[in-house]
Design a protein around this motif. Structure first.
Motif, PDB file in Angstrom:
ATOM      1  N   GLY A  14       0.811  -1.201   0.000  1.00  0.00           N
ATOM      2  CA  GLY A  14       0.000   0.000   0.000  1.00  0.00           C
ATOM      3  C   GLY A  14       0.852   1.263   0.000  1.00  0.00           C
ATOM      4  N   MET A  15       0.197   2.392  -0.260  1.00  0.00           N
ATOM      5  CA  MET A  15       0.873   3.688  -0.307  1.00  0.00           C
ATOM      6  C   MET A  15       0.588   4.452   0.985  1.00  0.00           C
ATOM      7  SD  MET A  15       2.684   6.032  -1.901  1.00  0.00           S
ATOM      8  CE  MET A  15       2.677   5.839  -3.693  1.00  0.00           C
ATOM      9  N   PRO A  16       1.620   4.906   1.688  1.00  0.00           N
ATOM     10  CA  PRO A  16       1.378   5.713   2.886  1.00  0.00           C
ATOM     11  C   PRO A  16       0.620   6.994   2.532  1.00  0.00           C
ATOM     12  CG  PRO A  16       3.727   5.300   2.557  1.00  0.00           C
ATOM     13  CD  PRO A  16       3.034   4.728   1.399  1.00  0.00           C
ATOM     14  N   GLN A  17      -0.367   7.332   3.365  1.00  0.00           N
ATOM     15  CA  GLN A  17      -1.179   8.516   3.114  1.00  0.00           C
ATOM     16  C   GLN A  17      -0.889   9.647   4.094  1.00  0.00           C
ATOM     17  OE1 GLN A  17      -3.166   8.694   0.398  1.00  0.00           O
ATOM     18  NE2 GLN A  17      -2.395   6.621  -0.084  1.00  0.00           N
ATOM     19  N   ALA A  18      -0.112   9.378   5.135  1.00  0.00           N
ATOM     20  CA  ALA A  18       0.219  10.391   6.139  1.00  0.00           C
ATOM     21  C   ALA A  18       1.582  10.074   6.733  1.00  0.00           C
ATOM     22  CB  ALA A  18      -0.843  10.427   7.237  1.00  0.00           C
ATOM     23  N   LEU A  19       2.222  11.097   7.258  1.00  0.00           N
ATOM     24  CA  LEU A  19       3.550  10.901   7.843  1.00  0.00           C
ATOM     25  C   LEU A  19       3.524   9.900   8.989  1.00  0.00           C
ATOM     26  CD1 LEU A  19       4.876  14.589   7.886  1.00  0.00           C
ATOM     27  CD2 LEU A  19       5.635  12.742   6.391  1.00  0.00           C
ATOM     28  N   GLU A  69       1.990   7.267   9.233  1.00  0.00           N
ATOM     29  CA  GLU A  69       1.910   5.882   8.760  1.00  0.00           C
ATOM     30  C   GLU A  69       3.269   5.316   8.355  1.00  0.00           C
ATOM     31  OE1 GLU A  69      -0.877   5.503   5.597  1.00  0.00           O
ATOM     32  OE2 GLU A  69      -2.496   6.541   6.654  1.00  0.00           O
ATOM     33  N   LEU A  70       4.265   6.183   8.239  1.00  0.00           N
ATOM     34  CA  LEU A  70       5.535   5.751   7.647  1.00  0.00           C
ATOM     35  C   LEU A  70       6.249   4.684   8.470  1.00  0.00           C
ATOM     36  CD1 LEU A  70       7.000   9.134   6.340  1.00  0.00           C
ATOM     37  CD2 LEU A  70       5.984   7.275   5.004  1.00  0.00           C
ATOM     38  N   THR A  71       6.163   4.741   9.783  1.00  0.00           N
ATOM     39  CA  THR A  71       6.877   3.769  10.609  1.00  0.00           C
ATOM     40  C   THR A  71       6.322   2.358  10.464  1.00  0.00           C
ATOM     41  OG1 THR A  71       5.491   4.418  12.488  1.00  0.00           O
ATOM     42  CG2 THR A  71       7.658   5.473  12.295  1.00  0.00           C
ATOM     43  N   ALA A  72       5.148   2.225   9.836  1.00  0.00           N
ATOM     44  CA  ALA A  72       4.591   0.903   9.565  1.00  0.00           C
ATOM     45  C   ALA A  72       5.043   0.380   8.201  1.00  0.00           C
ATOM     46  CB  ALA A  72       3.061   0.945   9.631  1.00  0.00           C
ATOM     47  N   HIS A  73       5.841   1.176   7.497  1.00  0.00           N
ATOM     48  CA  HIS A  73       6.340   0.788   6.176  1.00  0.00           C
ATOM     49  C   HIS A  73       7.836   0.474   6.250  1.00  0.00           C
ATOM     50  CE1 HIS A  73       2.876   1.433   3.473  1.00  0.00           C
ATOM     51  NE2 HIS A  73       2.463   2.213   4.455  1.00  0.00           N
ATOM     52  N   GLN A  74       8.462   0.276   5.080  1.00  0.00           N
ATOM     53  CA  GLN A  74       9.876  -0.055   4.976  1.00  0.00           C
ATOM     54  C   GLN A  74      10.597   0.991   4.135  1.00  0.00           C
ATOM     55  OE1 GLN A  74      11.805  -3.236   5.918  1.00  0.00           O
ATOM     56  NE2 GLN A  74      10.248  -2.891   7.498  1.00  0.00           N
ATOM     57  N   ALA A  75      11.846   1.265   4.498  1.00  0.00           N
ATOM     58  CA  ALA A  75      12.717   2.137   3.715  1.00  0.00           C
ATOM     59  C   ALA A  75      13.994   1.386   3.383  1.00  0.00           C
ATOM     60  CB  ALA A  75      13.043   3.414   4.478  1.00  0.00           C
ATOM     61  N   LEU A  93       6.828   5.588  -7.711  1.00  0.00           N
ATOM     62  CA  LEU A  93       5.727   6.486  -7.377  1.00  0.00           C
ATOM     63  C   LEU A  93       6.171   7.422  -6.264  1.00  0.00           C
ATOM     64  CD1 LEU A  93       2.892   3.787  -7.247  1.00  0.00           C
ATOM     65  CD2 LEU A  93       3.532   5.239  -9.198  1.00  0.00           C
ATOM     66  N   GLU A  94       5.743   8.684  -6.346  1.00  0.00           N
ATOM     67  CA  GLU A  94       6.126   9.664  -5.330  1.00  0.00           C
ATOM     68  C   GLU A  94       5.287   9.468  -4.072  1.00  0.00           C
ATOM     69  OE1 GLU A  94       7.071  14.426  -4.836  1.00  0.00           O
ATOM     70  OE2 GLU A  94       6.268  13.646  -6.727  1.00  0.00           O
ATOM     71  N   VAL A  95       5.966   9.510  -2.929  1.00  0.00           N
ATOM     72  CA  VAL A  95       5.325   9.340  -1.629  1.00  0.00           C
ATOM     73  C   VAL A  95       5.149  10.703  -0.965  1.00  0.00           C
ATOM     74  CG1 VAL A  95       5.516   8.262   0.649  1.00  0.00           C
ATOM     75  CG2 VAL A  95       6.379   7.058  -1.383  1.00  0.00           C
ATOM     76  N   LEU A  96       3.937  11.011  -0.527  1.00  0.00           N
ATOM     77  CA  LEU A  96       3.623  12.230   0.214  1.00  0.00           C
ATOM     78  C   LEU A  96       4.277  13.464  -0.415  1.00  0.00           C
ATOM     79  CD1 LEU A  96       4.071  10.772   3.818  1.00  0.00           C
ATOM     80  CD2 LEU A  96       1.916  11.214   2.616  1.00  0.00           C
ATOM     81  N   PRO A  97       3.913  13.774  -1.663  1.00  0.00           N
ATOM     82  CA  PRO A  97       4.534  14.914  -2.346  1.00  0.00           C
ATOM     83  C   PRO A  97       4.286  16.250  -1.649  1.00  0.00           C
ATOM     84  CG  PRO A  97       2.624  14.127  -3.563  1.00  0.00           C
ATOM     85  CD  PRO A  97       2.897  13.105  -2.509  1.00  0.00           C
ATOM     86  N   GLN A  98       3.251  16.333  -0.803  1.00  0.00           N
ATOM     87  CA  GLN A  98       2.980  17.574  -0.073  1.00  0.00           C
ATOM     88  C   GLN A  98       4.004  17.834   1.031  1.00  0.00           C
ATOM     89  OE1 GLN A  98       1.348  14.720   0.071  1.00  0.00           O
ATOM     90  NE2 GLN A  98      -0.003  14.519   1.842  1.00  0.00           N
ATOM     91  N   TYR A  99       4.824  16.821   1.342  1.00  0.00           N
ATOM     92  CA  TYR A  99       5.869  16.966   2.360  1.00  0.00           C
ATOM     93  C   TYR A  99       7.229  16.591   1.751  1.00  0.00           C
ATOM     94  CZ  TYR A  99       1.698  16.671   5.316  1.00  0.00           C
ATOM     95  OH  TYR A  99       0.451  16.872   5.878  1.00  0.00           O
ATOM     96  N   PRO A 100       7.743  17.391   0.851  1.00  0.00           N
ATOM     97  CA  PRO A 100       8.982  17.009   0.147  1.00  0.00           C
ATOM     98  C   PRO A 100      10.192  17.026   1.075  1.00  0.00           C
ATOM     99  CG  PRO A 100       8.433  19.285  -0.329  1.00  0.00           C
ATOM    100  CD  PRO A 100       7.273  18.736   0.460  1.00  0.00           C
ATOM    101  N   PRO A 101      11.213  16.226   0.755  1.00  0.00           N
ATOM    102  CA  PRO A 101      12.481  16.334   1.480  1.00  0.00           C
ATOM    103  C   PRO A 101      13.119  17.697   1.216  1.00  0.00           C
ATOM    104  CG  PRO A 101      12.394  14.338   0.129  1.00  0.00           C
ATOM    105  CD  PRO A 101      11.253  15.196  -0.294  1.00  0.00           C
TER     106      PRO A 101
END
Length: 298
Positions: A176-181, A183-189, A256-264
């Motif tokens: 799935g695609m994270p929809q909020a910051l 949620e990120l700790t439940a994903h992998q980097a 795919l871009e993740v959370l483009p509203q919060y860019p690095p």
């Protein structure tokens, strides 16, 4: 071997900490290096170097002479460049070290233009993201991304690159695609480990003009920019890197871009070279060319 040649031999011994390495770099036998030093010490009437089986270091007189040699050789190169065609057509070997992705995607593809402008220059190119000791390794300049620590080098800013957080389409299908910051700790980097410090780097996001740092877990840790992007394409998790490096993948839908509203935060790119009174013509033309090349890179 004249006095200036002997000075060059002496300074390279000190820079590289080795008679053999100095000879290899200058293209002369080790015996010639040793003979040049003996003649120099005899002429000056003092010992310049202390040699052991493991190291070469300067005596107090040797350090003082080394400092003066550096200034004299820099002045000589500057003077010769003014009264010859060297300034317009520098020659010799130029040793550079490039950050892997930037070198592969931007700099190396454009080098034909640089070679056409300066055909008498020979390029010796390394590609890495590690710390390079320019003086001891005989490297003329390095190109690196990110904020640079105070290393005693001169750093000239080349560009400030926009960055993107992205993940593979295959990863999104599976996780799935994270929809909020939050949620990120439940994903992998894919975890980036700095080749310089050895520390793992978290992910950075800009929220309302402020920096927010999030540690996202990951099963794959890398310290190579090329492998970092390849690991993301292989579905191991999200990454953050300059947008130019994955523009084709984003356009094709592979990433795919993740959370483009919060860019690095954007990444500065700099070329760094030793702090000398006079920049050599070889390095000067390469630095100026890099500035021109990257003027429009965002």
């Amino acid at each position: 071997m004249d006095r200036f040649d002997t000075m060059r031999v002496f300074t390279r011994i000190v820079d590289l900490g080795s008679f053999s390495r100095a000879g290899d770099e200058l293209g002369i036998p080790r015996a010639t290096v040793s003979h040049a030093l003996r003649q120099l010490e005899a002429r000056l009437g003092t010992q310049l170097l202390i040699r052991t089986t493991r190291s070469v270091r300067t005596t107090p007189d040797g350090q003082a002479y080394y400092t003066r040699c550096q200034r004299l050789l820099a002045d000589l190169e500057e003077t010769e460049s003014v009264f010859s065609h060297v300034a317009a057509q520098p020659r010799g070997s130029l040793r550079i070290d490039l950050s892997g992705p930037l070198g592969t995607a931007v700099i190396v593809p454009a080098l034909a233009d640089f070679r056409a402008r300066y055909p008498l220059l020979e390029l010796d190119i390394g590609a890495s993201d590690r710390y390079v000791d320019l003086v001891h390794e005989g490297v003329d300049c390095v190109v690196r991304g990110g904020e640079q620590a105070d290393s005693g080098l001169i750093a000239r800013r080349l560009a400030v690159l926009s960055q993107v957080t992205c993940v593979s389409a295959g990863y999104v299908e599976q996780h799935g695609m994270p929809q909020a910051l939050d949620e990120l700790t439940a994903h992998q980097a894919v975890v980036w480990r700095s080749p310089t410090s050895g520390r793992a780097q978290p992910l950075d996001f800009t929220v309302g003009g402020e920096l927010r740092i999030i540690d996202v877990p990951g099963a794959v840790t890398v310290n190579s920019g090329d492998i970092y992007a390849a690991s993301c394409r292989a579905g191991f998790g999200m990454i953050q890197l300059p947008r130019y490096n994955v523009a084709a993948d984003l356009a094709a839908g592979r990433l795919l871009e993740v959370l483009p509203q919060y860019p690095p935060p954007p990444m500065p790119v700099s070329v760094m070279y030793p702090a000398q009174r006079q920049l050599s013509p070889r390095v000067r033309v390469f630095v100026d060319w890099l500035v021109e090349l990257m003027a429009d890179l965002r």
